[in-house]
Write an enzyme that holds these catalytic residues in place. Sequence first.
Site, PDB file in Angstrom:
ATOM      1  N   CYS A 102      64.816 -75.088 -13.612  1.00  0.00           N
ATOM      2  CA  CYS A 102      64.812 -75.779 -14.901  1.00  0.00           C
ATOM      3  C   CYS A 102      64.954 -77.303 -14.695  1.00  0.00           C
ATOM      4  CB  CYS A 102      65.926 -75.202 -15.779  1.00  0.00           C
ATOM      5  SG  CYS A 102      65.804 -75.576 -17.533  1.00  0.00           S
ATOM      6  N   THR A 103      65.834 -77.943 -15.422  1.00  0.00           N
ATOM      7  CA  THR A 103      65.994 -79.394 -15.306  1.00  0.00           C
ATOM      8  C   THR A 103      66.773 -79.814 -14.066  1.00  0.00           C
ATOM      9  OG1 THR A 103      67.873 -79.205 -16.831  1.00  0.00           O
ATOM     10  CG2 THR A 103      65.763 -79.895 -17.768  1.00  0.00           C
TER      11      THR A 103
END
Length: 241
Positions: A102-103
């Site tokens: 993800c981030t």
Amino acid sequence: MAAFRIVEILYPGLTQLDFTGPHTVFTRLPDTEVVVASRDGGEIASDGGLTFAHTRRLAEIDRCDLICIPGGFSATEAANDAALIAEIQRLAAGARYLTSVCTGSLILGAAGLLRGRRAACHWAWRQMLPLFGAIPDQGRVVRDGNIITGGGVTAGIDFALTVAAELAGEDVAMAIQLGLEYAPASPFNSGRPELAPPHVLAVVQARMDAAMPARLAQAKTAASMMTQGACFDTPLRVGSA
């Protein structure tokens, strides 16, 4: 021979599934040591209120073979933590693989580790990757050399199984998948922007848009620090895959 060492790097406010999905897979790999660490060690609270205890202090870890960084709404804040970034750079200098979910890729980017490399990220925040010289890729799991990144949240399980196959072979990865009974059969076909009904997408997009100004400002600050070399304490000599 020493066990293959995976260091999972946590920070306050991470999304717990970004961490626990891959962690469940990694801890089932043979001849593998999985170390859960954070900047200061001790307890780390996730964005859903679940707290992880007894994390190791990063400075106490001398080396690793693979770094894994989960994402979360606080990822852009973590990307501005000079002490955390310095520890990531130190471990990355000798690691064989650099990975994220993800981030978490924004944190890898802030450490200067994604320049000119393709990387995945959650769809809502993928546009921030070029700030760090990275090339956004829409793939659920993206590999560019020794860098392996997963897309948003649930992609972490697919990512971890991909890493498992890389480290221990496809049969081991498939056995782990079977043991976890990981056979996705979602009740709704709305897991990506291009698949979600327009009214559902509009609601989620509005929520993300509300958070964008603050997160983008944090990402730009982290990118500026990277460009100026403000966080760089050691040369970035990443080990070969």
